[in-house]
Design a protein around this motif. Structure first.
Motif, PDB file in Angstrom:
ATOM      1  N   GLU A   8       0.853  -1.184   0.000  1.00 28.58           N
ATOM      2  CA  GLU A   8       0.000   0.000   0.000  1.00 28.58           C
ATOM      3  C   GLU A   8       0.893   1.241   0.000  1.00 28.58           C
ATOM      4  N   ILE A  26      -3.082   1.795  12.465  1.00 32.08           N
ATOM      5  CA  ILE A  26      -3.944   1.172  11.464  1.00 32.08           C
ATOM      6  C   ILE A  26      -5.218   0.727  12.154  1.00 32.08           C
ATOM      7  N   ASP A  27      -6.315   1.123  11.587  1.00 32.47           N
ATOM      8  CA  ASP A  27      -7.624   0.745  12.111  1.00 32.47           C
ATOM      9  C   ASP A  27      -7.776  -0.771  12.051  1.00 32.47           C
ATOM     10  N   ASP A  28      -8.063  -1.401  13.191  1.00 29.53           N
ATOM     11  CA  ASP A  28      -8.198  -2.855  13.244  1.00 29.53           C
ATOM     12  C   ASP A  28      -9.319  -3.344  12.332  1.00 29.53           C
ATOM     13  N   GLY A  29     -10.392  -2.602  12.245  1.00 25.80           N
ATOM     14  CA  GLY A  29     -11.500  -2.986  11.376  1.00 25.80           C
ATOM     15  C   GLY A  29     -11.087  -3.000   9.921  1.00 25.80           C
ATOM     16  N   ARG A  30     -10.327  -1.997   9.531  1.00 27.78           N
ATOM     17  CA  ARG A  30      -9.857  -1.905   8.151  1.00 27.78           C
ATOM     18  C   ARG A  30      -8.872  -3.036   7.860  1.00 27.78           C
ATOM     19  N   ASP A  31      -7.995  -3.306   8.815  1.00 24.98           N
ATOM     20  CA  ASP A  31      -7.022  -4.374   8.648  1.00 24.98           C
ATOM     21  C   ASP A  31      -7.727  -5.725   8.524  1.00 24.98           C
ATOM     22  N   GLN A  33     -10.765  -6.240   7.496  1.00 23.88           N
ATOM     23  CA  GLN A  33     -11.484  -6.258   6.220  1.00 23.88           C
ATOM     24  C   GLN A  33     -10.528  -6.597   5.073  1.00 23.88           C
ATOM     25  N   GLU A  34      -9.326  -6.023   5.095  1.00 25.04           N
ATOM     26  CA  GLU A  34      -8.354  -6.310   4.053  1.00 25.04           C
ATOM     27  C   GLU A  34      -7.929  -7.774   4.093  1.00 25.04           C
TER      28      GLU A  34
END
Length: 66
Positions: A8, A26-31, A33-34
């Protein structure tokens, strides 16, 4: 199909991150989701590979035409 791990691109720091000595959070939710998306991509690639192998075998056995 080989999966391509494209890193990224760096992003700008938020004000809070700048005040915390430049550490990025880093947002845990975003991580999560990725990671979920990556797992889905890998599963789909496995399925495509399986279907390609089945088709090649069927062609080799003369059951399908190009």
């Amino acid at each position: 199909m080989a999966s391509q791990n494209v890193p990224e691109p760096p992003r700008a720091l938020t004000y809070t991150e700048m005040m915390n000595e430049g550490r990025q959070y880093i947002d845990d939710g975003r991580d999560a989701q990725e990671l979920s998306l990556q797992a889905r991509i890998e599963e789909l690639e496995r399925r495509v590979q399986h279907l390609e192998n089945v088709i090649r075998r069927q062609i080799r056995l003369g059951r399908m035409k190009d």
